[in-house]
Design an enzyme around this catalytic site. Structure first.
Site, PDB file in Angstrom:
ATOM      1  N   GLY A  20       0.708  -1.198   0.086  1.00 29.79           N
ATOM      2  CA  GLY A  20      -0.483  -0.335  -0.205  1.00 29.79           C
ATOM      3  C   GLY A  20       1.011   1.311   0.000  1.00 29.79           C
ATOM      4  O   GLY A  20       0.400   2.246  -0.996  1.00 29.79           O
ATOM      5  N   THR A  90      -0.495  -4.945   5.394  1.00 34.81           N
ATOM      6  CA  THR A  90      -0.755  -5.178   6.905  1.00 34.81           C
ATOM      7  C   THR A  90      -2.495  -6.209   7.091  1.00 34.81           C
ATOM      8  O   THR A  90      -3.293  -5.231   6.353  1.00 34.81           O
ATOM      9  CB  THR A  90      -0.150  -4.484   7.565  1.00 34.81           C
ATOM     10  N   MET A 180      -7.978  -3.584   3.615  1.00 32.71           N
ATOM     11  CA  MET A 180      -8.805  -2.936   2.717  1.00 32.71           C
ATOM     12  C   MET A 180      -8.389  -2.734   0.871  1.00 32.71           C
ATOM     13  O   MET A 180      -9.054  -2.086   0.724  1.00 32.71           O
ATOM     14  CB  MET A 180      -8.361  -1.475   3.059  1.00 32.71           C
ATOM     15  N   SER A 203      -0.314  -6.942  12.058  1.00 29.55           N
ATOM     16  CA  SER A 203       0.231  -5.568  12.579  1.00 29.55           C
ATOM     17  C   SER A 203      -0.626  -5.785  13.419  1.00 29.55           C
ATOM     18  O   SER A 203      -0.521  -4.512  14.140  1.00 29.55           O
ATOM     19  CB  SER A 203       0.241  -4.841  10.886  1.00 29.55           C
ATOM     20  N   ASP A 204      -2.256  -5.475  13.564  1.00 29.32           N
ATOM     21  CA  ASP A 204      -2.991  -5.487  14.806  1.00 29.32           C
ATOM     22  C   ASP A 204      -3.902  -6.514  14.934  1.00 29.32           C
ATOM     23  O   ASP A 204      -4.204  -7.545  14.108  1.00 29.32           O
ATOM     24  CB  ASP A 204      -3.237  -4.266  14.777  1.00 29.32           C
TER      25      ASP A 204
HETATM   26  N1  HPA Z   1      -7.679  -2.395   9.521  1.00 29.74           N
HETATM   27  C1  HPA Z   1      -7.943  -2.182   8.264  1.00 29.74           C
HETATM   28  N2  HPA Z   1      -6.987  -2.636   7.791  1.00 29.74           N
HETATM   29  C2  HPA Z   1      -5.862  -2.267   8.712  1.00 29.74           C
HETATM   30  C3  HPA Z   1      -5.247  -3.122   9.763  1.00 29.74           C
HETATM   31  C4  HPA Z   1      -7.123  -3.331  10.201  1.00 29.74           C
HETATM   32  O1  HPA Z   1      -6.877  -2.975  11.686  1.00 29.74           O
HETATM   33  N3  HPA Z   1      -4.995  -3.400  10.328  1.00 29.74           N
HETATM   34  C5  HPA Z   1      -3.686  -3.223   8.934  1.00 29.74           C
HETATM   35  N4  HPA Z   1      -4.277  -2.756   7.493  1.00 29.74           N
END
Ligand code: HPA
Length: 235
Positions: A20, A90, A180, A203-204
């Site tokens: 991205g 991510t 996304m 990443s989260d």
């Molecule tokens: N939501 C959408 N896109 C992302 C996220 C998320 O939590 N983490 C990394 N890209």
């Protein structure tokens, strides 16, 4: 030249990695590719062509979200003859057992974006190219990189993802993570008869709220980039 890419015809390799972030494209070009040449700077969306293990490969940023990636991948396939597209991004995990640094190989992509409703009188199911998916899965396994294969959701919301009614259903119905862009990548690639895959590094976590730190982010991005490049050069 196309509307958003000012590269001469023939200057973009037929297989491309798509982060991205355009600065991540620069990072991949500088750290993983031999003799990278920048082919795009329009809107700062940096793109480079070079080689990996002697095979021509390109990398270019897509920006965030479905409208942005749609513009770039349409032009890459329609105007520049790109045939194999691998998103390296991510995502947020929707499952307790999928943690930071794990890879998600997106076998299919759901979305809350409206573009599929405009395109189809029914429900279209965007899927990854099977050969790319199988190859990436095998390469991750060979390298001992933990990966999960299944559905992701390509969301139109980064913030507020879990606030909307029905938000729990994605995970309940088997969706592993949220990013996304993949649903658009798969749909446009299908239209052009091209191969596409999204590989996402977690990443989260939307389950625990934890986020990756900078050092771990770099290590896991490098794992993902290696899997993507090793996959790309086989096609
Ligand atoms: N939501 C959408 N896109 C992302 C996220 C998320 O939590 N983490 C990394 N890209």
């Amino acid at each position: 030249m196309s509307t958003h890419i000012n590269a001469p015809a023939g200057s973009i390799a037929p297989r491309i990695l798509l982060p991205g972030d355009p600065l991540r494209a620069k990072y991949i070009a500088e750290n993983f590719m031999d003799e990278p040449v920048q082919f795009n700077s329009v809107r700062g969306m940096l793109g480079f062509s070079g080689t990996y293990k002697g095979i021509p490969v390109a990398v270019m940023g897509t920006g965030m979200g479905i409208p942005s990636i749609s513009i770039y991948v349409e032009e890459l396939m329609a105007e520049y003859g790109v045939k194999t597209l691998i998103r390296v991004g991510t995502c947020g995990s929707l499952r307790a057992d999928i943690g930071l640094r794990d890879l998600i190989l997106a076998q299919g992509a759901c979305t809350d974006n409206g573009f599929l409703n405009y395109l189809f009188p029914g429900t279209y199911a965007p899927i990854a190219d099977f050969d790319l998916l199988r190859t990436a899965y095998d390469i991750a396994a060979e390298k001992g990189i933990r990966s999960f294969t299944g559905l992701i959701k390509s969301s139109d919301m980064f913030y507020g993802e879990t606030d909307v009614p029905g938000a729990d259903n994605w995970a309940k119905y088997g969706v592993l993570g949220v990013e996304m862009e993949a649903a658009a990548l798969y749909t446009h690639a299908a239209k052009h008869g091209c191969r596409a895959l999204a590989i996402c590094s977690v990443s989260d976590s939307l389950v625990t709220g934890e986020e990756i730190d900078a050092a771990a982010r770099e290590r896991s991005l490098n794992d993902m980039i290696t899997v993507a490049l090793e996959t790309a050069i086989r096609f």
